[in-house]
Write a protein that holds these residues in place. Structure first.
Motif, PDB file in Angstrom:
ATOM      1  N   ASN A   4      -5.310   8.511  -1.936  1.00 27.21           N
ATOM      2  CA  ASN A   4      -4.504   7.235  -2.536  1.00 27.21           C
ATOM      3  C   ASN A   4      -4.264   7.799  -0.190  1.00 27.21           C
ATOM      4  O   ASN A   4      -4.601   6.399   0.670  1.00 27.21           O
ATOM      5  CB  ASN A   4      -3.330   7.010  -2.497  1.00 27.21           C
ATOM      6  CG  ASN A   4      -3.726   6.536  -4.300  1.00 27.21           C
ATOM      7  OD1 ASN A   4      -4.666   6.080  -4.549  1.00 27.21           O
ATOM      8  ND2 ASN A   4      -2.516   7.461  -4.754  1.00 27.21           N
ATOM      9  N   GLY A  46       0.728  -1.182   0.106  1.00 27.52           N
ATOM     10  CA  GLY A  46      -0.083  -0.390   0.432  1.00 27.52           C
ATOM     11  C   GLY A  46       0.725   1.081   0.495  1.00 27.52           C
ATOM     12  O   GLY A  46       0.345   2.156  -0.634  1.00 27.52           O
ATOM     13  N   TRP A  50      -7.754  -0.049  -4.819  1.00 23.39           N
ATOM     14  CA  TRP A  50      -8.389   0.255  -3.673  1.00 23.39           C
ATOM     15  C   TRP A  50     -10.005  -1.015  -3.070  1.00 23.39           C
ATOM     16  O   TRP A  50     -10.555  -0.922  -2.809  1.00 23.39           O
ATOM     17  CB  TRP A  50      -9.153   1.497  -3.380  1.00 23.39           C
ATOM     18  CG  TRP A  50      -7.574   2.469  -3.380  1.00 23.39           C
ATOM     19  CD1 TRP A  50      -7.385   3.650  -4.667  1.00 23.39           C
ATOM     20  CD2 TRP A  50      -6.616   1.729  -2.502  1.00 23.39           C
ATOM     21  NE1 TRP A  50      -5.794   4.109  -3.412  1.00 23.39           N
ATOM     22  CE2 TRP A  50      -5.738   3.393  -2.922  1.00 23.39           C
ATOM     23  CE3 TRP A  50      -6.700   2.149  -1.220  1.00 23.39           C
ATOM     24  CZ2 TRP A  50      -4.825   3.377  -1.894  1.00 23.39           C
ATOM     25  CZ3 TRP A  50      -5.815   2.129  -0.636  1.00 23.39           C
ATOM     26  CH2 TRP A  50      -4.677   2.803  -0.369  1.00 23.39           C
ATOM     27  N   LEU A  53      -6.349   5.044   2.070  1.00 27.03           N
ATOM     28  CA  LEU A  53      -5.586   3.827   2.719  1.00 27.03           C
ATOM     29  C   LEU A  53      -5.440   4.065   3.968  1.00 27.03           C
ATOM     30  O   LEU A  53      -5.325   3.137   4.686  1.00 27.03           O
ATOM     31  CB  LEU A  53      -3.901   4.455   2.644  1.00 27.03           C
ATOM     32  CG  LEU A  53      -2.906   3.414   3.467  1.00 27.03           C
ATOM     33  CD1 LEU A  53      -3.274   2.012   2.965  1.00 27.03           C
ATOM     34  CD2 LEU A  53      -1.137   3.984   3.013  1.00 27.03           C
TER      35      LEU A  53
END
Length: 288
Positions: free
Chosen positions: A42, A28, A97, A46
């Motif tokens: 992102n 990730g 995702w 995350l």
């Protein structure tokens, strides 16, 4: 063997879940840092995936699944909006995702499953240890804890029915010197052999206890008077002397001898079971 296998399986699940979570975290971080155009987006996604995994760990897997479904629904709706309203194309980040949050949750669930199994096994071991605390692990005799409970019952019976009850306290003479001459395995054998000799020297309704393993101290509760207890003491000493003369006892460097003290129960002088042990132990001084 079954308990060992369960503990091994629990540890394997916990380790696998932890390693999988670390690998996914690394993946990730690499993905977020590789695309500067969507860096902020992102990072938010995350953190959301981490939060879902943490909630699944502290609450339960069902909560994690529900939150993952809500996340996927929300993110899928957002991607459809971008495709239909804005005209964006579906890129690799969308698939990333959609896959990673459930994987984070699965890794955390695997880790928590192994941890819970280890906790259950630990509780089972603690309960087993508490049960084994009533029995000496080397001689398999009842311990001072059980003696305290049994003595209270026997003293009450002796007082009520006027049955003579005598406590013998036995110790290995020069024990501190003997233990310096032997290995730990030989000392364990000595305690086991002397316990077996003492057990075979008394009647079935008499009770033998390991009062102090470090000082090699036994206690015998005998339903007899002082004269009968003296006979039992001499019988035990004779059996130990015969044991010393046997060829199989030759590995023991030192000759084994016992000191035996006795005290007949009297409700007026004996306050408690430990007081009874102390009074009988004082009689050891006169066994020279």
């Amino acid at each position: 063997m079954g308990a060992v296998k369960r503990r091994h399986a629990g540890g394997l699940l916990s380790d696998s879940g932890f390693l999988l979570f670390v690998v996914l975290c690394f993946a990730g971080i690499l993905f977020v840092s590789s695309d500067q155009a969507y860096f902020l987006q992102n990072i938010v996604l995350l953190n959301a995936a981490f939060m879902i995994a943490i909630l699944a760990y502290f609450i339960n897997i069902t909560t994690g699944l529900i939150l993952n479904m809500l996340f996927l629904f929300g993110y899928g709706t957002y991607m459809l909006y971008r495709i239909i309203a804005i005209g964006d194309t579906v890129e690799s980040e969308a698939y990333f995702w959609l896959i990673m949050p459930p994987l984070y949750t699965a890794a955390i669930w695997l880790f928590s499953l192994g941890t819970r199994r280890l906790q259950r096994d630990n509780e089972a071991l603690q309960q087993a240890n508490s049960r084994l605390a009533t029995m000496d692990q080397e001689t398999h005799l009842r311990t001072a804890m059980i003696f305290q409970k049994d003595a209270a019952v026997f003293m009450a019976l002796s007082t009520r029915y006027q049955i003579p009850l005598t406590l013998l306290v036995m110790q290995v003479r020069y024990w501190n010197e003997v233990r310096r001459l032997m290995s730990s395995e030989q000392l364990t054998e000595v305690l086991s052999d002397l316990s077996e000799l003492s057990q075979t020297s008394i009647r079935d309704n008499d009770a033998l206890y390991m009062l102090d393993n470090d000082q090699a101290t036994w206690g015998l509760l005998l339903f007899t008077n002082a004269e009968g207890a003296a006979v039992v003491a001499e019988r035990i000493k004779s059996n130990v002397a015969a044991f010393n003369r046997r060829e199989e006892s030759s590995p023991y460097i030192a000759e084994l001898q016992l000191r035996i003290g006795q005290y007949t129960y009297d409700s007026e002088t004996v306050v408690s079971s430990f007081d009874w042990i102390e009074k009988a132990s004082k009689q050891l001084e006169y066994d020279v």
